[in-house]
Design a protein around this motif. Structure first.
Motif: not given
Length: 346
Positions: A143-148, A263-268
């Motif tokens: 969606g629209k990025p909100v936090t990192a 949604g959210s995404l974790t790296l790596p």
């Protein structure tokens, strides 16, 4: 392309040695000369069987390479890079592009004037994990990025600081390490509008910082935080988590946490968290994994540099792009020193 591109390496420090190793394995490029005045560099040149030069002017007078890698101290990047481009030679210049914005602008102008590509060595952009993350964000699945939330906390051994410049201004983790995180966030979330920061040297008490905390406001409205510390014990940093280099023991952890409206995404690790049906904090989240592919980003960067020399690809990180990352990183020092919010002109 019928033969390997002839690449000259100027600078044989730690990152220079990495480029030597990459060129020895490359099927697209070959090391043709090594430039560095140190006796150790001369021995390295003998060991790999290439000519050694004490200065780059001597090398450029003897044989024109197809491309040059500039891995010299930051303050010399503009001088060396401009000279090479004026002779018609494409350049891969190590990060940061330069030590000041004025010097970086010289490289931007030289690239524009000559019409030659300049690639800034922000190697993480070439990592398949980072490329996959960029594709996922571009697909809109978050969606629209909100936090990192980004962590770059690690413990450099005491021997690391035996080299004097690492204890002085410019030798701390902001310009050496955090610049990678800032470039990665620009690559993923877009341009940075403003920077707030605090820094500390409370642990080692050198004149340079050992810790910094940063708040970024992106032009798209998202907010990000980055913490960097080179005196912290823990696994939460890209170098230990991503497995880019065999020099670091890989940890099964994540260091980057990106959140959006959908949604959210974790790296790596490339874990994607989202709602499948009802949306809200009382509802169940679904976790999916986009399997991270392994790959040496320096080797991918070299393939890209060769393609740039051939004219088949544009720089993934151009001179102007690298200058924007440098501006945001220098703003961290400015914000920490002044206590002010630093606005960036992108």
């Amino acid at each position: 392309m019928t033969s390997k591109k002839k690449i000259a390496l100027i600078g044989a420090g730690a990152i220079g040695k990495t480029h030597v190793e990459v060129l020895q394995r490359s099927t697209d490029a070959a090391l043709m000369a090594l430039v560095d005045p140190s006796p150790a560099a001369r021995l390295l040149a003998e060991a790999v069987g290439v000519p050694w030069f004490a200065n780059y002017h001597q090398m450029l007078e003897s044989n024109k390479p197809d491309g040059v890698i500039v891995a010299t101290p930051n303050a010399t990047h503009a001088e060396v890079g401009v000279c090479c481009m004026e002779l018609g030679i494409p350049v891969l210049i190590e990060k940061p592009i330069a030590d000041t914005l004025a010097a970086a602008q010289r490289l931007v102008d030289a690239s524009n004037r000559s019409g030659l590509p300049l690639l800034v060595g922000h190697h993480r952009r070439h990592n398949p994990i980072m490329r996959r993350a960029r594709a996922l964000l571009d697909s809109g699945c978050l969606g629209k990025p909100v936090t990192a939330t980004v962590m770059a906390n690690f413990l450099k051994p005491d021997s690391y600081f035996d080299i004097t410049w690492r204890r002085e201004a410019g030798g701390g983790p902001v310009l050496i390490n955090m610049i990678h995180e800032i470039d990665a966030m620009r690559f993923l979330f877009g341009e940075i509008a403003s920077v707030q920061a605090m820094s500390s040297n409370a642990i080692r008490q050198f004149s340079v910082e050992d810790t910094a905390a940063v708040i970024l406001r992106f032009r798209n409205g998202a907010l990000g935080t980055i913490s960097v510390c080179d005196t912290a014990t823990g696994p939460w940093n890209w170098d230990l988590c991503a497995g880019e280099s065999a020099h670091y023991p890989r940890q099964n952890e994540n260091s980057h946490f990106l959140s959006g409206t959908d949604g959210s995404l974790t790296l790596p690790g490339l874990d994607i968290w989202s709602y499948r049906e009802q949306r809200g904090w009382h509802d169940r989240l679904t976790q999916e994994r986009s399997t991270p592919h392994q790959g040496n980003p320096y080797e991918a960067q070299m393939r890209h540099f060769v393609a740039m020399i051939d004219g088949s690809e544009a720089p993934l990180c151009s001179a102007s792009d690298g200058m924007r990352t440098l501006a945001a990183t220098l703003a961290v020092h400015q914000a920490a020193a002044s206590g002010l919010t630093i606005m960036l002109d992108n």
